[in-house]
Design an enzyme around this catalytic site. Structure first.
Site, PDB file in Angstrom:
ATOM      1  N   ASP A   1       2.336  52.237  -8.377  1.00 48.76           N
ATOM      2  CA  ASP A   1       1.501  51.699  -7.313  1.00 48.76           C
ATOM      3  C   ASP A   1       0.607  52.824  -6.782  1.00 48.76           C
ATOM      4  OD1 ASP A   1       0.306  50.577  -5.115  1.00 48.76           O
ATOM      5  OD2 ASP A   1       2.166  49.862  -4.212  1.00 48.76           O
TER       6      ASP A   1
ATOM      7  N   ARG B   1       5.865  47.715  -5.922  1.00 49.40           N
ATOM      8  CA  ARG B   1       4.714  47.807  -5.036  1.00 49.40           C
ATOM      9  C   ARG B   1       5.135  48.419  -3.695  1.00 49.40           C
ATOM     10  NH1 ARG B   1       0.144  47.535  -7.410  1.00 49.40           N
ATOM     11  NH2 ARG B   1      -0.837  46.827  -5.508  1.00 49.40           N
ATOM     12  N   CYS B   2       4.161  48.885  -2.986  1.00 46.91           N
ATOM     13  CA  CYS B   2       4.350  49.436  -1.657  1.00 46.91           C
ATOM     14  C   CYS B   2       5.045  48.395  -0.765  1.00 46.91           C
ATOM     15  CB  CYS B   2       2.979  49.789  -1.098  1.00 46.91           C
ATOM     16  SG  CYS B   2       3.020  50.545   0.512  1.00 46.91           S
ATOM     17  N   PRO B   3       6.006  48.781   0.005  1.00 52.31           N
ATOM     18  CA  PRO B   3       6.440  50.124   0.384  1.00 52.31           C
ATOM     19  C   PRO B   3       7.658  50.634  -0.389  1.00 52.31           C
ATOM     20  CG  PRO B   3       7.438  48.601   1.905  1.00 52.31           C
ATOM     21  CD  PRO B   3       6.612  47.770   0.914  1.00 52.31           C
TER      22      PRO B   3
ATOM     23  N   ASP C   1       0.754  56.789   0.748  1.00 47.65           N
ATOM     24  CA  ASP C   1       1.959  56.590   1.563  1.00 47.65           C
ATOM     25  C   ASP C   1       2.882  57.797   1.595  1.00 47.65           C
ATOM     26  OD1 ASP C   1       1.066  54.048   2.084  1.00 47.65           O
ATOM     27  OD2 ASP C   1       2.385  53.082   0.630  1.00 47.65           O
TER      28      ASP C   1
END
Length: 79
Positions: free
Chosen positions: A39, A12-14, A45
């Site tokens: 993600d 998942r982010c980041p 991003d």
């Protein structure tokens, strides 16, 4: 020319952006890197990361829930 691949599927982010940033360290301008990510936030991003680092998003594809984002390194920022 060597191929640069960053596999961040399942993270998942980041994490995808952080792994991409790490992979870009020390590379000359103009090198292409492909990021694999699941993600959907990577679609948002990564362009911000490339803007910060002076790079370019060359291509974004999605198939079966996997994003394939190709970027090109830019000039190394100073300061």
């Amino acid at each position: 020319m060597s191929e640069h691949l960053v596999d961040a599927r399942g993270h998942r982010c980041p994490v995808p952006s952080l792994r991409l940033r790490k992979a870009m360290e020390g590379l000359a301008p103009g090198v292409r890197i492909t990021l694999l990510a699941t993600d959907p936030m990577a679609r948002i991003d990564v362009p911000y990361l490339m803007a910060d680092l002076g790079g370019t998003v060359c291509d974004v594809k999605e198939q079966d829930g996997i994003l394939t984002i190709t970027v090109e390194t830019g000039a190394v920022p100073t300061g």
